[in-house]
Structure formats: structure tokens, C-alpha cells
Design a protein around this motif. Sequence first.
Motif, PDB file in Angstrom:
ATOM      1  N   SER A  12       0.817  -1.217   0.000  1.00 25.45           N
ATOM      2  CA  SER A  12       0.000   0.000   0.000  1.00 25.45           C
ATOM      3  C   SER A  12       0.848   1.263   0.000  1.00 25.45           C
ATOM      4  CB  SER A  12      -0.915   0.022   1.241  1.00 25.45           C
ATOM      5  OG  SER A  12      -1.887  -0.995   1.171  1.00 25.45           O
ATOM      6  N   ILE A  13       2.120   1.131   0.358  1.00 27.83           N
ATOM      7  CA  ILE A  13       2.973   2.317   0.482  1.00 27.83           C
ATOM      8  C   ILE A  13       4.329   2.096  -0.194  1.00 27.83           C
ATOM      9  CG2 ILE A  13       1.919   3.343   2.528  1.00 27.83           C
ATOM     10  CD1 ILE A  13       4.033   1.808   4.204  1.00 27.83           C
ATOM     11  N   PRO A  14       4.344   1.840  -1.500  1.00 29.36           N
ATOM     12  CA  PRO A  14       5.623   1.650  -2.186  1.00 29.36           C
ATOM     13  C   PRO A  14       6.339   2.959  -2.489  1.00 29.36           C
ATOM     14  CG  PRO A  14       3.837   1.462  -3.751  1.00 29.36           C
ATOM     15  CD  PRO A  14       3.194   1.627  -2.403  1.00 29.36           C
ATOM     16  N   SER A  15       5.673   4.101  -2.274  1.00 30.54           N
ATOM     17  CA  SER A  15       6.263   5.397  -2.628  1.00 30.54           C
ATOM     18  C   SER A  15       5.755   6.470  -1.670  1.00 30.54           C
ATOM     19  CB  SER A  15       5.864   5.774  -4.059  1.00 30.54           C
ATOM     20  OG  SER A  15       4.450   5.992  -4.131  1.00 30.54           O
ATOM     21  N   LEU A  16       6.401   7.640  -1.737  1.00 30.57           N
ATOM     22  CA  LEU A  16       5.967   8.763  -0.899  1.00 30.57           C
ATOM     23  C   LEU A  16       4.576   9.248  -1.305  1.00 30.57           C
ATOM     24  CD1 LEU A  16       9.264  10.828  -0.547  1.00 30.57           C
ATOM     25  CD2 LEU A  16       8.274   9.198   1.065  1.00 30.57           C
ATOM     26  N   ASP A  17       4.268   9.193  -2.595  1.00 27.61           N
ATOM     27  CA  ASP A  17       2.924   9.579  -3.026  1.00 27.61           C
ATOM     28  C   ASP A  17       1.868   8.670  -2.410  1.00 27.61           C
ATOM     29  OD1 ASP A  17       3.754  11.723  -4.520  1.00 27.61           O
ATOM     30  OD2 ASP A  17       3.804  10.632  -6.429  1.00 27.61           O
ATOM     31  N   ARG A  18       2.181   7.377  -2.309  1.00 27.78           N
ATOM     32  CA  ARG A  18       1.220   6.461  -1.706  1.00 27.78           C
ATOM     33  C   ARG A  18       1.107   6.693  -0.193  1.00 27.78           C
ATOM     34  NH1 ARG A  18      -2.919   4.918  -3.143  1.00 27.78           N
ATOM     35  NH2 ARG A  18      -2.837   3.340  -1.508  1.00 27.78           N
ATOM     36  N   ILE A  19       2.188   7.087   0.447  1.00 27.23           N
ATOM     37  CA  ILE A  19       2.108   7.426   1.869  1.00 27.23           C
ATOM     38  C   ILE A  19       1.171   8.616   2.060  1.00 27.23           C
ATOM     39  CG2 ILE A  19       3.428   8.532   3.738  1.00 27.23           C
ATOM     40  CD1 ILE A  19       5.614   6.542   3.294  1.00 27.23           C
ATOM     41  N   LYS A  20       1.252   9.593   1.161  1.00 31.85           N
ATOM     42  CA  LYS A  20       0.354  10.745   1.246  1.00 31.85           C
ATOM     43  C   LYS A  20      -1.104  10.320   1.030  1.00 31.85           C
ATOM     44  CE  LYS A  20       3.845  14.052  -0.360  1.00 31.85           C
ATOM     45  NZ  LYS A  20       4.244  14.967  -1.465  1.00 31.85           N
ATOM     46  N   ALA A  21      -1.328   9.394   0.090  1.00 30.40           N
ATOM     47  CA  ALA A  21      -2.692   8.911  -0.166  1.00 30.40           C
ATOM     48  C   ALA A  21      -3.239   8.156   1.039  1.00 30.40           C
ATOM     49  CB  ALA A  21      -2.696   8.018  -1.411  1.00 30.40           C
ATOM     50  N   VAL A  22      -2.395   7.346   1.670  1.00 33.27           N
ATOM     51  CA  VAL A  22      -2.814   6.626   2.873  1.00 33.27           C
ATOM     52  C   VAL A  22      -3.141   7.604   3.988  1.00 33.27           C
ATOM     53  CG1 VAL A  22      -1.874   5.208   4.744  1.00 33.27           C
ATOM     54  CG2 VAL A  22      -1.717   4.407   2.378  1.00 33.27           C
ATOM     55  N   ALA A  23      -2.335   8.644   4.126  1.00 27.05           N
ATOM     56  CA  ALA A  23      -2.597   9.655   5.152  1.00 27.05           C
ATOM     57  C   ALA A  23      -3.958  10.309   4.931  1.00 27.05           C
ATOM     58  CB  ALA A  23      -1.487  10.708   5.158  1.00 27.05           C
ATOM     59  N   GLU A  24      -4.315  10.540   3.681  1.00 26.24           N
ATOM     60  CA  GLU A  24      -5.629  11.129   3.384  1.00 26.24           C
ATOM     61  C   GLU A  24      -6.765  10.197   3.791  1.00 26.24           C
ATOM     62  OE1 GLU A  24      -5.469  12.071  -0.743  1.00 26.24           O
ATOM     63  OE2 GLU A  24      -4.157  13.827  -0.463  1.00 26.24           O
ATOM     64  N   ARG A  25      -6.580   8.887   3.606  1.00 28.40           N
ATOM     65  CA  ARG A  25      -7.603   7.934   4.016  1.00 28.40           C
ATOM     66  C   ARG A  25      -7.731   7.893   5.542  1.00 28.40           C
ATOM     67  NH1 ARG A  25     -10.189   3.098   1.935  1.00 28.40           N
ATOM     68  NH2 ARG A  25      -9.188   3.391  -0.085  1.00 28.40           N
ATOM     69  N   ILE A  26      -6.592   7.923   6.216  1.00 25.76           N
ATOM     70  CA  ILE A  26      -6.617   7.938   7.683  1.00 25.76           C
ATOM     71  C   ILE A  26      -7.309   9.200   8.185  1.00 25.76           C
ATOM     72  CG2 ILE A  26      -5.170   8.026   9.759  1.00 25.76           C
ATOM     73  CD1 ILE A  26      -3.014   6.508   8.084  1.00 25.76           C
ATOM     74  N   ALA A  27      -6.958  10.334   7.594  1.00 30.67           N
ATOM     75  CA  ALA A  27      -7.556  11.607   7.995  1.00 30.67           C
ATOM     76  C   ALA A  27      -9.064  11.599   7.769  1.00 30.67           C
ATOM     77  CB  ALA A  27      -6.895  12.758   7.226  1.00 30.67           C
ATOM     78  N   ALA A  28      -9.516  10.969   6.667  1.00 32.35           N
ATOM     79  CA  ALA A  28     -10.949  10.907   6.374  1.00 32.35           C
ATOM     80  C   ALA A  28     -11.696  10.135   7.456  1.00 32.35           C
ATOM     81  CB  ALA A  28     -11.183  10.252   5.005  1.00 32.35           C
ATOM     82  N   ALA A  29     -11.110   9.035   7.919  1.00 31.73           N
ATOM     83  CA  ALA A  29     -11.739   8.276   8.996  1.00 31.73           C
ATOM     84  C   ALA A  29     -11.781   9.088  10.292  1.00 31.73           C
ATOM     85  CB  ALA A  29     -10.989   6.971   9.217  1.00 31.73           C
ATOM     86  N   HIS A  30     -10.704   9.818  10.542  1.00 34.63           N
ATOM     87  CA  HIS A  30     -10.637  10.673  11.732  1.00 34.63           C
ATOM     88  C   HIS A  30     -11.687  11.780  11.665  1.00 34.63           C
ATOM     89  CE1 HIS A  30      -8.807  12.918  15.046  1.00 34.63           C
ATOM     90  NE2 HIS A  30      -8.770  13.983  14.264  1.00 34.63           N
ATOM     91  N   HIS A  31     -11.817  12.425  10.520  1.00 32.36           N
ATOM     92  CA  HIS A  31     -12.787  13.506  10.365  1.00 32.36           C
ATOM     93  C   HIS A  31     -14.227  12.991  10.412  1.00 32.36           C
ATOM     94  CE1 HIS A  31      -9.712  16.419   9.804  1.00 32.36           C
ATOM     95  NE2 HIS A  31      -9.352  16.031   8.583  1.00 32.36           N
ATOM     96  N   ALA A  32     -14.401  11.702  10.087  1.00 37.05           N
ATOM     97  CA  ALA A  32     -15.744  11.107  10.159  1.00 37.05           C
ATOM     98  C   ALA A  32     -16.154  10.811  11.597  1.00 37.05           C
ATOM     99  CB  ALA A  32     -15.785   9.827   9.335  1.00 37.05           C
ATOM    100  N   GLY A  33     -15.240  11.059  12.533  1.00 35.17           N
ATOM    101  CA  GLY A  33     -15.570  10.889  13.941  1.00 35.17           C
ATOM    102  C   GLY A  33     -15.035   9.631  14.589  1.00 35.17           C
ATOM    103  N   HIS A  34     -14.310   8.793  13.814  1.00 34.50           N
ATOM    104  CA  HIS A  34     -13.773   7.559  14.381  1.00 34.50           C
ATOM    105  C   HIS A  34     -12.491   7.829  15.164  1.00 34.50           C
ATOM    106  CE1 HIS A  34     -16.675   5.344  12.068  1.00 34.50           C
ATOM    107  NE2 HIS A  34     -16.161   5.745  10.916  1.00 34.50           N
ATOM    108  N   ASP A  35     -12.250   7.037  16.191  1.00 38.16           N
ATOM    109  CA  ASP A  35     -10.936   6.977  16.819  1.00 38.16           C
ATOM    110  C   ASP A  35     -10.117   5.996  16.007  1.00 38.16           C
ATOM    111  OD1 ASP A  35     -11.464   8.745  18.904  1.00 38.16           O
ATOM    112  OD2 ASP A  35     -12.244   7.166  20.198  1.00 38.16           O
ATOM    113  N   VAL A  36      -8.940   6.413  15.559  1.00 35.96           N
ATOM    114  CA  VAL A  36      -8.150   5.589  14.644  1.00 35.96           C
ATOM    115  C   VAL A  36      -6.757   5.353  15.209  1.00 35.96           C
ATOM    116  CG1 VAL A  36      -7.314   5.304  12.290  1.00 35.96           C
ATOM    117  CG2 VAL A  36      -9.395   6.626  12.706  1.00 35.96           C
ATOM    118  N   VAL A  37      -6.371   4.081  15.257  1.00 37.22           N
ATOM    119  CA  VAL A  37      -4.993   3.691  15.550  1.00 37.22           C
ATOM    120  C   VAL A  37      -4.434   3.085  14.274  1.00 37.22           C
ATOM    121  CG1 VAL A  37      -3.489   2.214  16.934  1.00 37.22           C
ATOM    122  CG2 VAL A  37      -5.553   3.216  17.958  1.00 37.22           C
TER     123      VAL A  37
END
Length: 392
Positions: A12-37
Amino acid sequence: MALLVQKYGGSSIPSLDRIKAVAERIAAAHHAGHDVVVVMSAMGGTTDQLLTDAQNITAAPPPRELDALLATGEQASNALTSMALSALGVEACSFTGWQAGILTSHAHGSADIIDVRPYRVRSALDRGVIPLVTGFQGLIYGGADVTTLGRGGSDTTAVALAAALKADACEIYTDVSGVYTADPKVVPEARLLACLTHQHMHEMAAGGAKVLALSSVEYAQKHSVTLHVRSSYNHCPGTIVSDEFFDVTYAQQSPTVIAITHNPHSTKITLPGRPEPAPPPLHATTATGRSTLRSSPPRAGHRDVPCDEYTATASLIGSGLCAHPETLATLRRTLTHAAIPFTPMTMTDTRITLMCPPSYLADAVRALHKAFLAHTPQPQLPRHNRQLTLQP
């Protein structure tokens, strides 16, 4: 809202661009109100490169130092993802496995998780901060040395944290959309499975399915952790692994076979010299198993263990297989008709495994999938469970 543990694998994270994309998905879950680890693997290819670097220094790197080296891969991706979240305006904090309270056995390179004490992770959640934990590693219980958990160890880290934190679900993100009726690379028409029991997922992992590490499924089964296997590249609903709602689901649909798995790297080991007249059993094992057998003290009649390095296995995964003789009859008829040489190896209620030459393995998997799964309906989530984790 839910408490989610999300694990992102190296694919899921073979590159820095993919790390940024993963961060956006994590942030979306956080903004939706979930507690995320979040649990991070090393970036794709990093662990292999570190192993190569070590072997270029010495053919036999000290296990303690090798663990210290390999642990750096997850630490790098973890910190980079935390930075990417901060750039999105989301407060995050990276933790090593030992900072997150992952305590393990002493076995460098293949340690087991003994205990999880996620005090700092819980504290970060209570402050509204997203904690990111390095997968694949921990600290020796009662000691001060870093250990690694072996291949797939990040899956186990995520499940162990989910169990300790009593998370609502553990989401395993990878480069495929979930668990399929067979490996789509071998069987293009393989179908996505909406749901599985822990037992079926355990049998699939033991039979060679690579989507989840076997140790993580065993941990999830023991601690009743709901798993959600999903792609980090799309928003496909993925596969839910849980026992909570399957009594009704499987009773209604009762598929005899739900998946075909395979392992191209099994080994046939014959144990000769038994006093009883029955022929010796055949077992499939991995390279680890071969080294254990060869290093064990010799037993009477077992001085030389012949190993066929070129044996592959295919498995039918399902329910009530021993109670349905026609299942084995169909297997035999299918492979005989396709002129595929094979030997039945083991049969239980949930898995039938056979051996065949590696050159025939792909054909065997395709033939079995066509015979058992081409027109078989697969279990679907009950309507009230289809939004189990609510993750966007």
C-alpha cells in the motif's frame, strides 16, 4: 462512532505519493468521527533490501543486530506517515512497537507477542491524537532488546493492538480488494468473498492464502477480533472476518466449498520405518519445518528423512467436507479428467489438501475452482452488518 485499528502493508505504500494517499484515508476516517490507531509496515521492498544489505556484510548476521536493522524499515514509514498527517492538519504521533507496549518472546526474527500494554496509545487517543505504531516489532518481555515478529508480523501487531484496545474492528489494508475464492492472479474469474468465519480464514491462511498472516488470524480467532480486509487503492467494501453473525448465514446457504487455496512451496516429507503395516503418512511443511526435522535428534528408523523439494499443495476450504463424500469424488474426477497427477494428503471438515507437482499447480487450482465454485453462491453479510465499520 467506532474505534478502528488500521494496518497498511508494504504494497500500500511503495512510494511517498502512496504514503500521502494513505494519510488522506486515515484523515478521512478521523474527520468522520472515528478513533483511529494506525499500524504501518515498511515501504514496499524495504525489508528485502535491508536483508540484502545485511547479507552483503556477512552471510550470518547476528540475530539481535539483524532485528535492530530490520526494525528501522517500519520506523521510517511510520514517521513519514505521521508527517503526512501533520501536513494535512491532523495531529498525529508515531510510536515504535516497544513504545506502544508490544512485549514479545526472546526469539529474534520470529518472536511471539506475549503481552500488549498500549498505555501511550490510549493516552494519545484520549487527547484526540492519531497514534501510529510500527508493525512487525516489539521489545523482549522483561528485557531491553528489540525483536521482530517474522513475515506478516505487522498484521499480528494490528490484531494484538485491536484486542488490547477492544477496538470495534481491525482493518487490514492491502493492494487487493479483499479475500477471494482463489488467487485472482491464478484464477481471473475468482470472486470476492463478502464474509468469512475466523475458522475459514484460518484454513485459507494455513492453505497458502497470502492476504493475511496465519499468526494474525490465530490471534484474532483467540481474542474474537473482527477483521476487515480491504484495498487501500479503492473503496470496495472488502471482506469481513467475524463469527458474530455466521450461524444464521451459513445455515441458510451452506456452501460445501467456499475457496481454493494453494502453496507452491510446500515439501513432502515421508517418515519411514513405522512398525505398523499402514503406510507412513505424508505431511506438507515449509523450509522452517525441514530445518527443524533435520536438526532434531534422530529417532529409531528416522535417521534419513527424504524431502521432495518440488511438491506443491492445493486445498479446498469449506464446511462439512468430511460429511460429503461427493466432494472428494468430484475432486478426484476433476483432476483425473484434466490429467493432473495428485495425491490426497489431509481431509478435515473444513479443509481438503492434495499434493501435485508445481508445474501442474495453476491448472489444478483453475480446474478445482471451475468444478466447485463456478456456479456456487457465496455467503453475503446480513443487511444490518453491511456497514460494520462505517469507514469511508
